[in-house]
Write a protein that holds these residues in place. Sequence first.
Motif, PDB file in Angstrom:
ATOM      1  N   ARG A  64      11.111  32.967  25.741  1.00  0.00           N
ATOM      2  CA  ARG A  64      12.266  33.699  26.260  1.00  0.00           C
ATOM      3  C   ARG A  64      13.538  32.866  26.165  1.00  0.00           C
ATOM      4  NH1 ARG A  64      16.654  33.622  28.836  1.00  0.00           N
ATOM      5  NH2 ARG A  64      15.944  32.874  30.802  1.00  0.00           N
ATOM      6  N   HIS A  65      13.452  31.641  26.593  1.00  0.00           N
ATOM      7  CA  HIS A  65      14.641  30.781  26.574  1.00  0.00           C
ATOM      8  C   HIS A  65      15.077  30.470  25.152  1.00  0.00           C
ATOM      9  CE1 HIS A  65      15.068  29.595  30.933  1.00  0.00           C
ATOM     10  NE2 HIS A  65      13.970  30.314  30.931  1.00  0.00           N
ATOM     11  N   LYS A  66      14.108  30.304  24.263  1.00  0.00           N
ATOM     12  CA  LYS A  66      14.447  30.111  22.851  1.00  0.00           C
ATOM     13  C   LYS A  66      15.164  31.356  22.336  1.00  0.00           C
ATOM     14  CE  LYS A  66      12.263  29.571  18.335  1.00  0.00           C
ATOM     15  NZ  LYS A  66      10.949  29.477  17.670  1.00  0.00           N
ATOM     16  N   GLY A  67      14.706  32.525  22.738  1.00  0.00           N
ATOM     17  CA  GLY A  67      15.379  33.764  22.356  1.00  0.00           C
ATOM     18  C   GLY A  67      16.816  33.800  22.841  1.00  0.00           C
ATOM     19  N   GLU A  68      17.048  33.331  24.051  1.00  0.00           N
ATOM     20  CA  GLU A  68      18.417  33.266  24.570  1.00  0.00           C
ATOM     21  C   GLU A  68      19.265  32.307  23.738  1.00  0.00           C
ATOM     22  OE1 GLU A  68      20.844  31.676  28.517  1.00  0.00           O
ATOM     23  OE2 GLU A  68      18.695  32.086  28.699  1.00  0.00           O
ATOM     24  N   ALA A  69      18.706  31.135  23.433  1.00  0.00           N
ATOM     25  CA  ALA A  69      19.454  30.145  22.642  1.00  0.00           C
ATOM     26  C   ALA A  69      19.775  30.700  21.256  1.00  0.00           C
ATOM     27  CB  ALA A  69      18.652  28.850  22.527  1.00  0.00           C
ATOM     28  N   LEU A  70      18.819  31.385  20.657  1.00  0.00           N
ATOM     29  CA  LEU A  70      19.055  31.980  19.337  1.00  0.00           C
ATOM     30  C   LEU A  70      20.101  33.092  19.424  1.00  0.00           C
ATOM     31  CD1 LEU A  70      15.347  31.997  18.199  1.00  0.00           C
ATOM     32  CD2 LEU A  70      17.203  30.785  17.020  1.00  0.00           C
ATOM     33  N   TYR A  71      20.023  33.898  20.466  1.00  0.00           N
ATOM     34  CA  TYR A  71      21.014  34.952  20.683  1.00  0.00           C
ATOM     35  C   TYR A  71      22.413  34.346  20.801  1.00  0.00           C
ATOM     36  CZ  TYR A  71      23.606  38.730  22.910  1.00  0.00           C
ATOM     37  OH  TYR A  71      24.558  39.676  23.205  1.00  0.00           O
ATOM     38  N   LYS A  72      22.534  33.335  21.641  1.00  0.00           N
ATOM     39  CA  LYS A  72      23.835  32.711  21.851  1.00  0.00           C
ATOM     40  C   LYS A  72      24.332  31.981  20.607  1.00  0.00           C
ATOM     41  CE  LYS A  72      23.635  32.392  26.873  1.00  0.00           C
ATOM     42  NZ  LYS A  72      23.536  31.501  28.052  1.00  0.00           N
ATOM     43  N   SER A  73      23.400  31.633  19.728  1.00  0.00           N
ATOM     44  CA  SER A  73      23.767  31.019  18.439  1.00  0.00           C
ATOM     45  C   SER A  73      24.179  32.070  17.416  1.00  0.00           C
ATOM     46  CB  SER A  73      22.586  30.229  17.880  1.00  0.00           C
ATOM     47  OG  SER A  73      22.224  29.184  18.716  1.00  0.00           O
ATOM     48  N   GLY A  74      23.932  33.331  17.732  1.00  0.00           N
ATOM     49  CA  GLY A  74      24.277  34.413  16.812  1.00  0.00           C
ATOM     50  C   GLY A  74      23.171  34.772  15.839  1.00  0.00           C
TER      51      GLY A  74
ATOM     52  N   SER B  78      20.708  45.497  20.404  1.00  0.00           N
ATOM     53  CA  SER B  78      22.009  46.165  20.396  1.00  0.00           C
ATOM     54  C   SER B  78      22.947  45.519  19.375  1.00  0.00           C
ATOM     55  CB  SER B  78      22.620  46.127  21.793  1.00  0.00           C
ATOM     56  OG  SER B  78      23.867  46.780  21.793  1.00  0.00           O
ATOM     57  N   LYS B  79      22.929  44.201  19.287  1.00  0.00           N
ATOM     58  CA  LYS B  79      23.787  43.495  18.320  1.00  0.00           C
ATOM     59  C   LYS B  79      23.456  43.906  16.886  1.00  0.00           C
ATOM     60  CE  LYS B  79      26.404  40.709  20.759  1.00  0.00           C
ATOM     61  NZ  LYS B  79      27.855  40.718  20.712  1.00  0.00           N
ATOM     62  N   LEU B  80      22.194  44.280  16.653  1.00  0.00           N
ATOM     63  CA  LEU B  80      21.774  44.717  15.318  1.00  0.00           C
ATOM     64  C   LEU B  80      21.840  46.237  15.177  1.00  0.00           C
ATOM     65  CD1 LEU B  80      18.799  42.277  14.662  1.00  0.00           C
ATOM     66  CD2 LEU B  80      21.158  42.128  13.836  1.00  0.00           C
ATOM     67  N   GLU B  81      22.495  46.866  16.134  1.00  0.00           N
ATOM     68  CA  GLU B  81      22.715  48.315  16.151  1.00  0.00           C
ATOM     69  C   GLU B  81      21.405  49.115  16.176  1.00  0.00           C
ATOM     70  OE1 GLU B  81      25.505  49.283  13.046  1.00  0.00           O
ATOM     71  OE2 GLU B  81      27.023  47.922  13.884  1.00  0.00           O
ATOM     72  N   ARG B  82      20.407  48.548  16.794  1.00  0.00           N
ATOM     73  CA  ARG B  82      19.122  49.226  16.991  1.00  0.00           C
ATOM     74  C   ARG B  82      19.126  49.756  18.431  1.00  0.00           C
ATOM     75  NH1 ARG B  82      15.055  44.712  14.698  1.00  0.00           N
ATOM     76  NH2 ARG B  82      13.508  46.048  15.704  1.00  0.00           N
ATOM     77  N   TYR B  83      20.015  50.716  18.651  1.00  0.00           N
ATOM     78  CA  TYR B  83      20.352  51.153  20.002  1.00  0.00           C
ATOM     79  C   TYR B  83      19.201  51.827  20.744  1.00  0.00           C
ATOM     80  CZ  TYR B  83      24.981  50.159  18.169  1.00  0.00           C
ATOM     81  OH  TYR B  83      26.061  49.546  17.593  1.00  0.00           O
ATOM     82  N   GLN B  84      18.426  52.653  20.070  1.00  0.00           N
ATOM     83  CA  GLN B  84      17.324  53.329  20.760  1.00  0.00           C
ATOM     84  C   GLN B  84      16.289  52.315  21.231  1.00  0.00           C
ATOM     85  OE1 GLN B  84      17.102  56.683  21.767  1.00  0.00           O
ATOM     86  NE2 GLN B  84      15.583  55.627  23.005  1.00  0.00           N
ATOM     87  N   GLU B  85      15.961  51.353  20.378  1.00  0.00           N
ATOM     88  CA  GLU B  85      15.017  50.305  20.774  1.00  0.00           C
ATOM     89  C   GLU B  85      15.594  49.466  21.918  1.00  0.00           C
ATOM     90  OE1 GLU B  85      12.980  48.303  17.205  1.00  0.00           O
ATOM     91  OE2 GLU B  85      14.722  49.350  16.349  1.00  0.00           O
ATOM     92  N   ALA B  86      16.877  49.203  21.851  1.00  0.00           N
ATOM     93  CA  ALA B  86      17.535  48.431  22.907  1.00  0.00           C
ATOM     94  C   ALA B  86      17.463  49.176  24.236  1.00  0.00           C
ATOM     95  CB  ALA B  86      18.984  48.148  22.523  1.00  0.00           C
ATOM     96  N   LYS B  87      17.725  50.474  24.203  1.00  0.00           N
ATOM     97  CA  LYS B  87      17.668  51.270  25.432  1.00  0.00           C
ATOM     98  C   LYS B  87      16.245  51.293  25.987  1.00  0.00           C
ATOM     99  CE  LYS B  87      18.693  55.753  27.453  1.00  0.00           C
ATOM    100  NZ  LYS B  87      17.333  55.930  27.986  1.00  0.00           N
ATOM    101  N   THR B  88      15.266  51.417  25.112  1.00  0.00           N
ATOM    102  CA  THR B  88      13.870  51.403  25.552  1.00  0.00           C
ATOM    103  C   THR B  88      13.534  50.066  26.215  1.00  0.00           C
ATOM    104  OG1 THR B  88      13.235  52.957  23.814  1.00  0.00           O
ATOM    105  CG2 THR B  88      11.469  51.625  24.778  1.00  0.00           C
ATOM    106  N   ALA B  89      13.985  48.968  25.623  1.00  0.00           N
ATOM    107  CA  ALA B  89      13.735  47.646  26.209  1.00  0.00           C
ATOM    108  C   ALA B  89      14.420  47.520  27.563  1.00  0.00           C
ATOM    109  CB  ALA B  89      14.215  46.557  25.259  1.00  0.00           C
ATOM    110  N   LEU B  90      15.646  48.018  27.651  1.00  0.00           N
ATOM    111  CA  LEU B  90      16.374  47.953  28.920  1.00  0.00           C
ATOM    112  C   LEU B  90      15.703  48.837  29.973  1.00  0.00           C
ATOM    113  CD1 LEU B  90      18.724  46.688  30.403  1.00  0.00           C
ATOM    114  CD2 LEU B  90      20.171  48.547  29.562  1.00  0.00           C
ATOM    115  N   ASP B  91      15.248  50.019  29.562  1.00  0.00           N
ATOM    116  CA  ASP B  91      14.512  50.888  30.485  1.00  0.00           C
ATOM    117  C   ASP B  91      13.277  50.171  31.026  1.00  0.00           C
ATOM    118  OD1 ASP B  91      16.242  53.074  30.312  1.00  0.00           O
ATOM    119  OD2 ASP B  91      15.101  54.024  28.684  1.00  0.00           O
TER     120      ASP B  91
END
Length: 175
Positions: A85-95, A126-139
């Motif tokens: 999870r934390h690696k995912g955050e670091a990668l996200y923040k790295s772009g 969401s950053k990759l414009e995969r909005y439906q998957e993003a909403k499902t993950a957020l749900d």
Amino acid sequence: AAVQYLAQMDKDSSSSMQTKLNLAYIADYEAKRLMDLALSQEKELKPAERFSLANMYLGREKYAEAIRLYDMLNKESPKWSCPWRHKGEALYKSGDYPAAITSLEMAIETNEEHYDAYIWYAMALSKLERYQEAKTALDTALSLDSEEEGSHFDEEFSDDQLQQLYKDLQDKLKK
């Protein structure tokens, strides 16, 4: 001695902000020194120590070093969700959103109740414009009891931020 002197000055309440800033400077210097020491002994570090060190690098926005340490943890303890999870955050923040997604999927695979992983996953999708998957993950994240995750989630996201992300995703899906 300097820390004790400054702490006493700060306690006396007659000190200026300069005293607090001097204490912060000393604390920061000591943190850097200890991080360098730990890094010089990284092969001997226990997994929990390596995780703490990686988190310190993440907190200081030293993403490449944090990711390298999380990689080591992922190899040593592949079923431990938090380094993924934390690696995912670091990668996200790295772009690097695709890599963030991969890491966050591993966090979720190893702990289906990992509240934070779903939030970061939604943001990366969401950053990759995969909005439906993003909403499902957020749900999914919002359906979990973050208090029961067991890792004392990071509380990086306020309710307002989560509601805004949810609203943004809904708006994107309407277009």
